[in-house]
Motif scaffolding. Structure first.
Motif, mmCIF file in Angstrom:
data_model
loop_
_atom_site.group_PDB
_atom_site.id
_atom_site.type_symbol
_atom_site.label_atom_id
_atom_site.label_comp_id
_atom_site.label_asym_id
_atom_site.label_seq_id
_atom_site.Cartn_x
_atom_site.Cartn_y
_atom_site.Cartn_z
ATOM 1 N N LEU A 26 58.569 -25.333 -20.822
ATOM 2 C CA LEU A 26 58.152 -26.795 -21.342
ATOM 3 C C LEU A 26 58.864 -27.599 -21.105
ATOM 4 O O LEU A 26 60.588 -27.395 -20.812
ATOM 5 C CB LEU A 26 57.905 -26.489 -22.524
ATOM 6 C CG LEU A 26 56.899 -25.531 -23.431
ATOM 7 C CD1 LEU A 26 57.014 -25.513 -25.137
ATOM 8 C CD2 LEU A 26 55.637 -25.547 -23.185
ATOM 9 N N ILE A 27 58.751 -28.612 -20.607
ATOM 10 C CA ILE A 27 59.897 -29.752 -19.609
ATOM 11 C C ILE A 27 59.325 -31.078 -19.712
ATOM 12 O O ILE A 27 58.241 -31.727 -20.450
ATOM 13 C CB ILE A 27 59.627 -28.872 -17.905
ATOM 14 C CG1 ILE A 27 60.288 -28.128 -17.414
ATOM 15 C CG2 ILE A 27 60.561 -29.872 -17.130
ATOM 16 C CD1 ILE A 27 59.767 -27.526 -16.067
ATOM 17 N N THR A 28 59.669 -31.981 -20.135
ATOM 18 C CA THR A 28 59.479 -33.390 -19.410
ATOM 19 C C THR A 28 61.061 -34.229 -18.658
ATOM 20 O O THR A 28 61.754 -33.723 -18.443
ATOM 21 C CB THR A 28 59.654 -34.105 -21.004
ATOM 22 O OG1 THR A 28 59.436 -34.969 -20.271
ATOM 23 C CG2 THR A 28 61.403 -34.258 -21.924
ATOM 24 N N LYS A 29 60.421 -35.030 -17.681
ATOM 25 C CA LYS A 29 61.453 -35.896 -17.368
ATOM 26 C C LYS A 29 61.011 -37.680 -17.756
ATOM 27 O O LYS A 29 61.333 -38.156 -16.935
ATOM 28 C CB LYS A 29 60.921 -35.681 -15.715
ATOM 29 C CG LYS A 29 61.098 -35.009 -15.227
ATOM 30 C CD LYS A 29 61.088 -35.026 -13.725
ATOM 31 C CE LYS A 29 61.143 -33.315 -12.936
ATOM 32 N NZ LYS A 29 61.459 -33.690 -11.644
ATOM 33 N N LYS A 140 53.096 -29.721 -32.514
ATOM 34 C CA LYS A 140 52.635 -29.216 -31.157
ATOM 35 C C LYS A 140 51.938 -30.699 -30.908
ATOM 36 O O LYS A 140 51.195 -31.519 -31.088
ATOM 37 C CB LYS A 140 51.156 -28.323 -32.035
ATOM 38 C CG LYS A 140 49.912 -27.675 -30.998
ATOM 39 C CD LYS A 140 48.980 -27.145 -31.462
ATOM 40 C CE LYS A 140 48.589 -25.825 -30.144
ATOM 41 N NZ LYS A 140 47.928 -24.497 -31.466
ATOM 42 N N ALA A 141 52.055 -30.498 -29.477
ATOM 43 C CA ALA A 141 51.169 -31.158 -29.086
ATOM 44 C C ALA A 141 50.120 -30.882 -27.577
ATOM 45 O O ALA A 141 50.416 -29.650 -26.948
ATOM 46 C CB ALA A 141 52.108 -32.649 -28.176
ATOM 47 N N PRO A 142 49.175 -31.551 -26.500
ATOM 48 C CA PRO A 142 48.601 -31.115 -26.100
ATOM 49 C C PRO A 142 49.751 -30.572 -25.075
ATOM 50 O O PRO A 142 49.992 -31.567 -24.065
ATOM 51 C CB PRO A 142 47.851 -32.534 -25.445
ATOM 52 C CG PRO A 142 47.523 -33.609 -26.708
ATOM 53 C CD PRO A 142 48.713 -33.228 -26.669
ATOM 54 N N ASN A 143 49.249 -29.116 -24.321
ATOM 55 C CA ASN A 143 49.334 -28.992 -22.867
ATOM 56 C C ASN A 143 51.437 -28.867 -23.707
ATOM 57 O O ASN A 143 52.309 -27.860 -22.892
ATOM 58 C CB ASN A 143 49.318 -29.271 -21.843
ATOM 59 C CG ASN A 143 48.359 -29.400 -21.187
ATOM 60 O OD1 ASN A 143 47.476 -28.417 -21.775
ATOM 61 N ND2 ASN A 143 47.112 -30.349 -20.909
ATOM 62 N N GLY A 144 51.692 -28.117 -24.997
ATOM 63 C CA GLY A 144 53.115 -28.191 -25.156
ATOM 64 C C GLY A 144 53.829 -28.816 -26.554
ATOM 65 O O GLY A 144 52.899 -28.589 -27.278
ATOM 66 N N VAL A 145 54.804 -29.028 -26.623
ATOM 67 C CA VAL A 145 55.223 -29.563 -27.769
ATOM 68 C C VAL A 145 55.843 -30.989 -28.253
ATOM 69 O O VAL A 145 56.285 -31.465 -26.882
ATOM 70 C CB VAL A 145 56.427 -28.509 -28.487
ATOM 71 C CG1 VAL A 145 55.033 -26.734 -28.441
ATOM 72 C CG2 VAL A 145 57.365 -28.715 -28.013
ATOM 73 N N ASN A 146 56.005 -31.351 -29.333
ATOM 74 C CA ASN A 146 57.357 -32.889 -29.155
ATOM 75 C C ASN A 146 57.969 -32.598 -30.000
ATOM 76 O O ASN A 146 57.981 -31.951 -31.223
ATOM 77 C CB ASN A 146 55.693 -33.886 -30.312
ATOM 78 C CG ASN A 146 55.990 -35.485 -29.509
ATOM 79 O OD1 ASN A 146 57.048 -34.746 -28.938
ATOM 80 N ND2 ASN A 146 55.755 -36.441 -30.292
ATOM 81 N N ALA A 147 59.261 -32.540 -29.561
ATOM 82 C CA ALA A 147 60.363 -32.876 -30.186
ATOM 83 C C ALA A 147 60.685 -33.389 -30.797
ATOM 84 O O ALA A 147 61.802 -34.421 -29.736
ATOM 85 C CB ALA A 147 61.530 -31.182 -29.646
ATOM 86 N N ASN A 179 63.127 -38.212 -28.522
ATOM 87 C CA ASN A 179 61.639 -38.222 -28.645
ATOM 88 C C ASN A 179 61.634 -37.150 -27.420
ATOM 89 O O ASN A 179 61.305 -38.095 -26.221
ATOM 90 C CB ASN A 179 60.963 -39.332 -28.721
ATOM 91 C CG ASN A 179 59.197 -38.628 -29.192
ATOM 92 O OD1 ASN A 179 59.112 -37.665 -28.604
ATOM 93 N ND2 ASN A 179 58.879 -39.753 -29.532
ATOM 94 N N PHE A 180 61.033 -35.982 -27.150
ATOM 95 C CA PHE A 180 60.929 -35.450 -26.386
ATOM 96 C C PHE A 180 59.321 -34.598 -25.863
ATOM 97 O O PHE A 180 58.749 -33.993 -27.665
ATOM 98 C CB PHE A 180 61.483 -34.296 -26.088
ATOM 99 C CG PHE A 180 63.013 -35.177 -25.724
ATOM 100 C CD1 PHE A 180 63.599 -35.436 -24.570
ATOM 101 C CD2 PHE A 180 63.713 -34.050 -26.773
ATOM 102 C CE1 PHE A 180 64.657 -36.175 -24.413
ATOM 103 C CE2 PHE A 180 65.337 -34.794 -26.477
ATOM 104 C CZ PHE A 180 65.498 -35.545 -25.732
ATOM 105 N N LEU A 181 58.155 -35.616 -25.148
ATOM 106 C CA LEU A 181 57.260 -34.548 -25.044
ATOM 107 C C LEU A 181 57.086 -33.628 -24.021
ATOM 108 O O LEU A 181 57.219 -34.306 -22.959
ATOM 109 C CB LEU A 181 56.161 -35.253 -25.350
ATOM 110 C CG LEU A 181 54.350 -34.873 -24.614
ATOM 111 C CD1 LEU A 181 53.978 -34.061 -25.908
ATOM 112 C CD2 LEU A 181 53.538 -36.630 -23.867
ATOM 113 N N LEU A 182 56.952 -31.986 -24.566
ATOM 114 C CA LEU A 182 57.598 -31.078 -23.610
ATOM 115 C C LEU A 182 56.371 -30.162 -23.061
ATOM 116 O O LEU A 182 55.620 -30.114 -24.050
ATOM 117 C CB LEU A 182 58.708 -30.197 -24.330
ATOM 118 C CG LEU A 182 59.781 -31.083 -24.761
ATOM 119 C CD1 LEU A 182 60.392 -29.902 -26.006
ATOM 120 C CD2 LEU A 182 60.690 -30.989 -23.577
#
Length: 184
Positions: A26-29, A140-147, A179-182
């Protein structure tokens, strides 16, 4: 993005994925980091960076984040300039990294209700690396996770010198919120 930071991020992706080419990352930029170093009765010392890169390996809980120091934005341009030139020396120390592991991470148990995980790893700022243990709230978040979460650091632990002239205007401990939406 500077070439060295890009190379680091590509290497990070390879390391996190390990030998398994089918690993679920799971990735975010567009992660967000804010820091607060204000003292009462003085001008606000705070900044935000909205372009933080991070990777979470779902199967192992391995986590890594990369923030470019020059990406922090302040309300006052002169404060941003002093931050980069005098304190963080961002030409020399262009990035900060966090590499670690979420203990007992199990993606199948993540729901819409945030669950606390302990992240143990190494935080590198200003060229110095220190161990770090923090609580990360994962949901849980759409298509991933929130950290999300926060922690505090002391500038002197990372070799960042605060001149005595402004010492009383800057907090002894800097509060960092992330706050990361991965996503996949």
């Amino acid at each position: 993005m500077k070439k060295s930071a890009l190379n680091f991020f590509v290497l990070l992706l390879i390391v996190v994925s390990g030998a398994n080419g089918f690993a679920q990352k799971l990735i975010t930029k567009t992660g967000n980091i804010k820091f607060q170093a204000s003292m009462p009765s003085y001008e606000e010392v705070a900044a935000e960076n909205k372009s933080v890169s991070a990777v979470l390996e779902q199967s192992t809980g391995d986590f890594a984040a990369l923030v470019l120091i020059k990406g922090f934005r302040f309300k006052v341009a002169l404060m941003e300039e002093h931050f980069n030139e005098n304190y963080m020396e961002s030409e020399k120390f262009s990035k900060a990294t966090l590499k670690g592991k979420l203990e007992d991470f199990d993606i199948s148990k993540i729901t819409n209700t945030p669950k606390n995980f302990t992240l143990k790893g190494d935080l590198t700022i200003h060229g110095k690396t220190n161990p770090l243990t923090v609580i990360v709230k994962v949901s849980k978040a759409p298509n991933g996770v929130n950290a999300i979460g926060s922690f505090e650091v002391k500038p002197e632990d990372f070799g960042i010198e605060i001149p005595s002239l402004v010492r009383k205007k800057i907090a002894d401990k800097i509060k960092i919120n992330y706050n990361f939406l991965l996503i996949k």
